[in-house]
Every structure is written in structure tokens, then in C-alpha cells.
Scaffold this motif. Structure first.
Motif, short mmCIF file in Angstrom:
data_model
loop_
_atom_site.label_atom_id
_atom_site.label_comp_id
_atom_site.label_asym_id
_atom_site.label_seq_id
_atom_site.Cartn_x
_atom_site.Cartn_y
_atom_site.Cartn_z
N ASP A 169 0.42 -1.14 -0.15
CA ASP A 169 -0.28 0.02 0.38
C ASP A 169 0.96 0.98 0.15
OD1 ASP A 169 -2.49 -1.48 -0.23
OD2 ASP A 169 -2.03 -1.56 1.95
N THR A 170 2.06 1.46 0.37
CA THR A 170 2.79 2.56 -0.19
C THR A 170 3.02 3.00 -1.54
OG1 THR A 170 4.81 1.27 1.74
CG2 THR A 170 5.42 2.98 0.03
N ASP A 171 2.31 4.14 -1.16
CA ASP A 171 2.43 4.83 -2.77
C ASP A 171 2.15 6.45 -2.68
OD1 ASP A 171 2.30 4.72 -5.31
OD2 ASP A 171 0.90 3.07 -5.96
N GLU A 172 2.81 6.97 -3.91
CA GLU A 172 2.01 8.43 -4.23
C GLU A 172 0.31 7.99 -3.73
OE1 GLU A 172 4.20 11.51 -5.81
OE2 GLU A 172 2.56 11.18 -7.49
N TYR A 173 -0.52 9.35 -3.11
CA TYR A 173 -2.06 8.91 -3.03
C TYR A 173 -1.82 10.75 -3.85
CZ TYR A 173 -2.17 4.75 -0.99
OH TYR A 173 -2.36 3.24 -1.30
N THR A 174 -3.38 10.72 -4.22
CA THR A 174 -4.44 12.24 -4.27
C THR A 174 -5.32 12.34 -4.66
OG1 THR A 174 -2.15 12.49 -6.62
CG2 THR A 174 -4.45 13.67 -6.38
N CYS A 175 -5.63 13.58 -3.42
CA CYS A 175 -7.18 13.46 -3.30
C CYS A 175 -7.44 14.74 -4.67
CB CYS A 175 -7.61 13.94 -1.71
SG CYS A 175 -9.00 14.61 -2.05
N PRO A 220 17.89 -0.49 -4.60
CA PRO A 220 16.43 0.23 -4.53
C PRO A 220 15.99 -0.19 -5.48
CG PRO A 220 17.57 2.06 -4.39
CD PRO A 220 18.53 1.72 -4.28
N MET A 221 14.90 -0.87 -5.73
CA MET A 221 14.24 -1.31 -6.40
C MET A 221 12.87 -0.09 -7.08
SD MET A 221 15.59 -3.86 -6.76
CE MET A 221 15.09 -4.77 -8.50
N HIS A 222 11.98 -1.14 -7.29
CA HIS A 222 10.56 0.66 -8.43
C HIS A 222 9.95 0.92 -7.23
CE1 HIS A 222 11.60 -0.73 -12.67
NE2 HIS A 222 11.94 -1.96 -11.78
N GLU A 223 9.94 -0.12 -5.48
CA GLU A 223 9.35 0.15 -4.57
C GLU A 223 10.05 0.62 -3.59
OE1 GLU A 223 6.01 0.57 -5.94
OE2 GLU A 223 5.73 -0.50 -7.22
N LEU A 224 9.80 1.97 -2.85
CA LEU A 224 9.95 2.50 -2.24
C LEU A 224 10.63 0.85 -1.00
CD1 LEU A 224 11.14 4.68 -0.53
CD2 LEU A 224 9.28 5.15 0.50
N TYR A 225 9.63 0.24 -1.22
CA TYR A 225 9.38 -0.62 0.36
C TYR A 225 10.37 -2.15 -0.57
CZ TYR A 225 5.73 -2.60 -2.48
OH TYR A 225 4.58 -2.87 -3.14
N SER A 226 10.81 -1.57 -1.42
CA SER A 226 11.22 -2.61 -1.67
C SER A 226 12.90 -3.13 -2.45
CB SER A 226 10.58 -3.33 -3.90
OG SER A 226 11.63 -4.47 -4.28
N HIS A 227 14.06 -3.92 -2.00
CA HIS A 227 14.90 -3.64 -1.91
C HIS A 227 15.73 -4.86 -2.72
CE1 HIS A 227 14.84 -0.37 0.85
NE2 HIS A 227 13.49 -1.63 1.26
N LEU A 228 16.83 -5.10 -3.53
CA LEU A 228 18.25 -5.79 -3.79
C LEU A 228 19.10 -5.78 -2.52
CD1 LEU A 228 18.21 -8.76 -5.32
CD2 LEU A 228 19.46 -7.03 -7.09
N ILE A 229 19.49 -7.32 -2.24
CA ILE A 229 20.50 -7.20 -1.11
C ILE A 229 21.91 -8.29 -2.01
CG2 ILE A 229 21.54 -7.96 1.04
CD1 ILE A 229 19.68 -5.67 1.39
N THR A 230 22.61 -7.70 -3.14
CA THR A 230 23.99 -7.91 -3.35
C THR A 230 25.22 -8.63 -2.26
OG1 THR A 230 22.92 -7.07 -5.20
CG2 THR A 230 25.07 -8.22 -5.31
#
Length: 599
Positions: A377-383, A463-473
Motif C-alpha cells: 500500500d506504500t505509494d503516492e496518493y492524490t485527493c 533500491p528497486m522500483h518500490e520504496l519498500y522493495s530492495h535487492l541485497i547483493t
């Protein structure tokens, strides 16, 4: 009282006329005298006729004795260029008293009556009766004749004769249209007088309605639609009333329900509107009746759209471009209020693709609840608020869901070929994880199949596409004594995942090592480009993301420098493997800066 038999001769001023009668006798001796009795009953000798001598003595040159022979009893004489003074009774005889004897002639001299004057109350209330009187005096002589013969009258309206109106009084039922009429009259006996000066009736009346021009552009609800901040007018308010009404303008303020003066004349100048003005009112008052007034309203439909106001979990406000930190597995209640007229369409969008997740147009509130928050649900929202004909208004914010580190089930753990470091070999392991805030690389540890911590590892967070998504190398240096089996990675001492290394993979050549490293860094570049592309939807969000990435990069640099310092200070015996790894990095100088530059 004696009654005389007389004859009558009519004439007009300037005429010539013969007067005649038959005398009972003509005296043989002396003269026959003709007398004129004027308007004051004064008798005057005007002609003396001597029959014996055959002549007549005339007192005025305008007289001429006509009878022949002079001693004829048929008395005839002429009066030329008659004036009003010639009017009266004419008779004759031997004695003075014969002036009043029987058988004479009355000369009537007609002249135009005096120019009439119209009198009456010209200021009349509509539906009342008006009486106009035409006053003129007869100038016909003698006066006693005029008294016996009253004048007749002719009335005119706008120079058109009113047939049947011959009395000196004209009676009218007054209407509003009488203000367009002019009335005049003439008087007549034998001759007609000059026409009187015209008069105009001034009908007094109150207005039936008010007229506003130009006509306001009313909508189907009989209101004038106008955007807040735009102007209305100018308008002119008119009223058909006499005497003229006192006209003014007022406006009504909806905040207190009161009216305020805006113009003291019939002209309403152009005015810029705000939402508190609900109508303009034209007010007409009648000067002859303090209790009378009439109004006409211009009802307004002021269109406006305010900036959205956003609250979450009932009392916490959200401002534009604010990041809201919320805990995973909790509920989130969003309340978006957009004030406007008419009620706007309110939408809640998610992500730069503007996917609509909630919408309403029947109220000024949009409520949306996420019952159990997930990292996804982490994302940018607009009202946003939208109303036809008005610029859209919106508030952009971001929801960051705080979630513990765990594997990303949408991706897989990847084991890549390693390379030789002296007599030892390495493996490259990519572990996709989900976490917010981002994990700290120093908190990762690798455990070998014997349960021992592998000290010599190099771990990088991408960091990946989403703020909460990561790649540990992780670049893991395997022990010199070959160990195959189950390796595991931990975070903060807690197991994250396990991986089986079951056989010796081929060692990468130098060119393959460079390619592998370039692939990793290139993937990192593409990820950053994707993040930037996504951020272009809102420059402010992009700025925040860049600052965040810079901060993370600085932390990564500090971590690398700290790690390098620790490695340099370790005892030579315990850093054998690290020394070998540094040797490899020094042998690949053109690759090492690109790795460091991406961190």
C-alpha cells in the motif's frame, strides 16, 4: 315695461354695413337726427338729415347717408370699417327721446373671443378623474348680446379634434398614457378664437415592476452563474413611475443575512464577486408614499472550488506532499473534504497512473478506509476535486507503510558465479527483500554450513522500483576448505533465508567478472532512472526522493569507509582473506570506482 320691436344686423370688425329702418314721419321743418346708443346706454347724435335743404351732416367720416330723397321716411346709412365701438342701438327722430323709440336697429359687431386659457389640476393620480376648463371671453359687442349668446368650445388632443366635446369643461379618466397627450381648446361665437396654449396631464402612479438591463443571463434555476473572483454588471434598474422613483442597489451577505448599500442610483457598476454575496437587489421607493416600495432581485450562483483538506485517522491533518508513516497491519482512515459550489466530484487516486480507488459527487466529503495496511500500500496518493468550468484542485501525499524485513515473494533468490581470490572462491548472491525503512547492510550476516559467521563478505543494498522493495547483493568469500551445503543469511540475528551451494561452479574470468559487475551497476542505474521517471509526475515528490537517495548514499559511503577502516586495523592473521579481496579490487581498478560511485 315697454317692449320695442327692433331689427338686428350682424357684422364683424372691419366690415361695412348699411343700417335702415322706416320712420313714422320725416319732419318738414328742422332735421331728422340719427342716434347711437352705446354699451353704456349713452345716446349720441351721429347724423342730422335736413330734408328741406337736401343735405346730411355726418359726425364721422366713416358714416354715409344713403337715403334719397333726403326727406324719405326710409332711413338708410352706411358705416364703414366697423369697430366694436360701433355696436349698439341705432334709431332717429325729431326729439332726443326718439333715440329710445320703437323701430330702430341693433348693430352687433362680432370679433374673435379672447385666446382661451386651460385651467385644472394637471397632477392627477392614475384612475382618478381630471377636469380641464377652457376659459375665454367674448369680445362681441354689445355686451348684453354676448351675455345672451354663450360661447361654444372645441377641444383638441395632440392637435386632433375631439368630436362631441363642446362644453368648456373636459372630463377625463386619467391613465398612464395621458402623459403622452397635449390638450388645447378654442372658443367660438360667430368667429373662432385662437387656440390656447397646450397643457399636459401629469399622471401620478407607482411602478408595477422593475426592469434590469441588460437582462441578466439567468440559468434554469433563475440564477446568474458566475465564478468567484469574476465580475458582474454593470446593470441599470428602471421603474415606470411618476414622479420618478428613488432607486438604489443593495447586496445580501449570506454570512450574516444582512443587506448592504452598494449604489444610491439606478446604475450598478461592475462588481467582483465572492461566495458570501448571494444576491443583488434593486429597490425603488415612491416619493409620494413612504410606505410603498418594490424590489427586484438578481439571485447569484457563485461557483467556487477550494483546495482539498485531508485528515487521516480522524484528527491528523495531511498537507500537500507530506509523507505519512503508518504501521503495517493497522487500519488507515482517510477523510478528504473539498468545499465547492456545486458539490464537486471528489476522487482518491493512487500512484502516478492516477488509478481511481474512490469517488463521490453527492457530498463534500470522501471517506476511504484501508482495513489492514500492507507494504504494497506504500505509494503516492492524490485527493482531487473537480467541478465543471473550474480549475481542478488536488493535494498529493505519500503513504509509507512501516514493515519488517522479509523476502519478496514476487522475486527469487539468485546465486551467481563467483571468482577466485587467491586460492579461494567467491559467490554472488542476490536476495530480494521487502522492508521499510530500508535495511542496514551492516546488520546482515552470512552463516556457513558449520554455523560459523563468514566475516569476509561485501554486502550492497540496491533500491528497486518500490520504496519498500530492495535487492541485497552479497559477495561471499567461501572458506579455503571447500564447504558445500546450506548457507543462510540473517538480519539482526534473525534468519532471513537459506541457500544450497551443492557444487563448485566454474570460476568467472576477468572479462566475465567485469561484465557481471557492469550488469549489477547497470541494473542499479536503470532502477534509479525508473525511480526518476516515476517521480516526474510530481516535481516536489521527486525532490524529496532525490534527497532521500542522497542521504542513503551518504550512509552507504560512510558504511563502506567504516568497513574499510575496520579491515585495515584488523590483525594480519585474521585479515588474510580480506587482504586477498583487496588485492583483487586493486587488480580491477577500472571497475572498483564504478561500484563505489553507485553506492
Amino acid at each position: 315695461m315697454r317692449t320695442f320691436k327692433v331689427s338686428k344686423v350682424d357684422s364683424s370688425v372691419g366690415d361695412s354695413v348699411n343700417l335702415s329702418w322706416t320712420a313714422p314721419y320725416f319732419p318738414r321743418v328742422g332735421s331728422y337726427t340719427i342716434y347711437h346708443t352705446d354699451k353704456v346706454n349713452r345716446s349720441t347724435s351721429i347724423i342730422q338729415v335736413y330734408g328741406r335743404w337736401g343735405r346730411a351732416i355726418l359726425k364721422r367720416s366713416r358714416y354715409e347717408y344713403v337715403s334719397r330723397p333726403y326727406n324719405s321716411t326710409n332711413i338708410t346709412f352706411e358705416i364703414r370699417d366697423i369697430t366694436a365701438d360701433d355696436a349698439g342701438y341705432y334709431n332717429g327722430g325729431f326729439f332726443a327721446e326718439d333715440a329710445w323709440s320703437d323701430g330702430g336697429v341693433v348693430l352687433i359687431v362680432h370679433n374673435k373671443p379672447s385666446k382661451p386659457n386651460i385651467q385644472g389640476n394637471l397632477n392627477i393620480t392614475v384612475n382618478s378623474s381630471s377636469e380641464l376648463t377652457c376659459s375665454s371671453n367674448s369680445t362681441t359687442a354689445p355686451e348684453y348680446y354676448a351675455r345672451l349668446h354663450p360661447l361654444s368650445y372645441t377641444w383638441y388632443v395632440n392637435s386632433t379634434r375631439l368630436y362631441g366635446e363642446t362644453d368648456n369643461t373636459l372630463r377625463l379618466r386619467v391613465t398612464r398614457n395621458h402623459k403622452y397627450n397635449q390638450y388645447s381648446c378654442t372658443a367660438r361665437d360667430k368667429l373662432e378664437s385662437d387656440r390656447s396654449d397646450p397643457v399636459r396631464i401629469n399622471p401620478m402612479y407607482t411602478p408595477d415592476t422593475l426592469t434590469v438591463s441588460p437582462r441578466p443571463p439567468f440559468n434554469l434555476n433563475n440564477k446568474v452563474s458566475v465564478k468567484e473572483g469574476e465580475s458582474i454588471g454593470p446593470y441599470t434598474c428602471t421603474a415606470d413611475c411618476n414622479p420618478p422613483c428613488d432607486i438604489s442597489w443593495k447586496y445580501k451577505d449570506v454570512t450574516n443575512g444582512k443587506f448592504f448599500d452598494v449604489a444610491s442610483t439606478a446604475l450598478l457598476d461592475s462588481h467582483i464577486l465572492n461566495r458570501s454575496i448571494v444576491l443583488f437587489r434593486c429597490l425603488a421607493k415612491y416619493s409620494l408614499d413612504n410606505d410603498f416600495k418594490i424590489i427586484k432581485n438578481i439571485d447569484l450562483d457563485v461557483l467556487y472550488l477550494d483546495e482539498p483538506q485531508l485528515v487521516y485517522n480522524e484528527n491528523a491533518p495531511i498537507y500537500s506532499y507530506q509523507e505519512v508513516q503508518v504501521q503495517e497491519m493497522t487500519s488507515l482512515h482517510l477523510y478528504c473534504h473539498v468545499n465547492g459550489n456545486p458539490n464537486p466530484t471528489i476522487r482518491l487516486h493512487r500512484s502516478v497512473n492516477a488509478n481511481v480507488i474512490a469517488e463521490t459527487n453527492g457530498t463534500k466529503w470522501l471517506n476511504h478506509t484501508i482495513n489492514s495496511l500492507q507494504c504494497s500500500d506504500t505509494d503516492e496518493y492524490t485527493c482531487s476535486g473537480d467541478s465543471t468550468g473550474l480549475p481542478s484542485k488536488k493535494i498529493v501525499f505519500r503513504i509509507n507503510v512501516i514493515c519488517d524485513l522479509r523476502l519478496n515473494s514476487n522475486d527469487k533468490v539468485e546465486l551467481m558465479k563467483g571468482f577466485k581470490v587467491g586460492s579461494q572462491r567467491t559467490v554472488i548472491i542476490n536476495v530480494p527483500v521487502i522492508a521499510y525503512p530500508p535495511p542496514v547492510t551492516s546488520h546482515f550476516t552470512w552463516i556457513d554450513p558449520e554455523g560459523q559467521v563468514i566475516k569476509d563478505t561485501n554486502i550492497v543494498l540496491y533500491p528497486m522500483h518500490e520504496l519498500y522493495s530492495h535487492l541485497i547483493t552479497s559477495v561471499v568469500l567461501l572458506p579455503e576448505v571447500e564447504h558445500y551445503g546450506e548457507y543462510s543469511v540473517q538480519y539482526n540475528g534473525k534468519p532471513l533465508t537459506k541457500i544450497q551451494i551443492t557444487k563448485r561452479d566454474n570460476i568467472l574470468s576477468e572479462s566475465e567478472r567485469k561484465s557481471t559487475l557492469k550488469i549489477v551497476t547497470t541494473s542499479h542505474d536503470e532502477t534509479r532512472r525508473d525511480v526518476k521517471a516515476n517521480g516526474q509526475e510530481n516535481q516536489n515528490v521527486l525532490d524529496l526522493e532525490i534527497e532521500k537517495l542522497k542521504l542513503e548514499n551518504r550512509k552507504l559511503h560512510e558504511e563502506i569507509q567504516r568497513t574499510q577502516l575496520e579491515k585495515e586495523t584488523l590483525q594480519a592473521a585474521r585479515n588474510l582473506y580480506n587482504a586477498k579481496l583487496m588485492l583483487i579490487l586493486k587488480e580491477n581498478k577500472e571497475i572498483a570506482p564504478s561500484i563505489v560511485g553507485q553506492l
